[in-house]
Write a protein that holds these residues in place. Sequence first.
Motif, PDB file in Angstrom:
ATOM      1  N   CYS A  44      -6.535  -4.353 -29.047  1.00  0.00           N
ATOM      2  CA  CYS A  44      -6.387  -5.507 -28.169  1.00  0.00           C
ATOM      3  C   CYS A  44      -7.419  -5.434 -27.032  1.00  0.00           C
ATOM      4  O   CYS A  44      -7.543  -4.389 -26.401  1.00  0.00           O
ATOM      5  CB  CYS A  44      -4.972  -5.529 -27.606  1.00  0.00           C
ATOM      6  N   CYS A  47      -5.195  -4.897 -23.556  1.00  0.00           N
ATOM      7  CA  CYS A  47      -4.412  -3.699 -23.218  1.00  0.00           C
ATOM      8  C   CYS A  47      -4.678  -2.512 -24.143  1.00  0.00           C
ATOM      9  O   CYS A  47      -4.062  -1.464 -23.994  1.00  0.00           O
ATOM     10  CB  CYS A  47      -2.925  -4.052 -23.213  1.00  0.00           C
ATOM     11  N   CYS A  65      -1.218  -8.710 -30.863  1.00  0.00           N
ATOM     12  CA  CYS A  65      -0.872  -7.537 -30.072  1.00  0.00           C
ATOM     13  C   CYS A  65       0.635  -7.514 -29.857  1.00  0.00           C
ATOM     14  O   CYS A  65       1.202  -8.488 -29.357  1.00  0.00           O
ATOM     15  CB  CYS A  65      -1.600  -7.566 -28.731  1.00  0.00           C
ATOM     16  N   CYS A  68       1.100  -7.139 -25.381  1.00  0.00           N
ATOM     17  CA  CYS A  68       0.835  -8.184 -24.385  1.00  0.00           C
ATOM     18  C   CYS A  68       0.857  -9.589 -24.976  1.00  0.00           C
ATOM     19  O   CYS A  68       0.774 -10.565 -24.240  1.00  0.00           O
ATOM     20  CB  CYS A  68      -0.481  -7.922 -23.666  1.00  0.00           C
ATOM     21  N   PHE A  70      -1.435 -10.946 -27.031  1.00  0.00           N
ATOM     22  CA  PHE A  70      -2.757 -11.469 -27.408  1.00  0.00           C
ATOM     23  C   PHE A  70      -2.749 -11.846 -28.888  1.00  0.00           C
ATOM     24  O   PHE A  70      -2.194 -11.122 -29.725  1.00  0.00           O
ATOM     25  CB  PHE A  70      -3.826 -10.396 -27.155  1.00  0.00           C
TER      26      PHE A  70
HETATM   27 ZN   LIG Z   1      -2.458  -6.390 -25.837  1.00  0.00          ZN
END
Ligand SMILES: [Zn+2]
Length: 108
Positions: A44, A47, A65, A68, A70
Amino acid sequence: MFRFGGETIGPLSYKEVIWRIKGDRDHKGFVIQRSLYADTPAMCPKCRTELEEYKKILGSYKWKCIDCGFEKINKNNFYFEAGRAGKIARRDAENAWKLFKMQERDNY
Ligand SMILES: [Zn+2]
């Protein structure tokens, strides 16, 4: 071509995600350019968690992800894009080596 092993040399940003470039070093500690490859899965960009990949109905892939949230839709899968990320990493290493050699020459 599917490779294992080697040490992590550095991150590469490609296709909006982060790839771990791995490879070997020679006895002087220099990266061996042809040994470089991109490990899967990609990470990602926000993060650095390893992404998950899902196949979409229309033949593309979704990278997601789990931490988070994404998300990215990509036409090709991790395996295909890792092959290309490896090509870019090897090119960059080649260029860095040429630059290093040029600077070395200038110092004499
Ligand atoms: Zn992430």
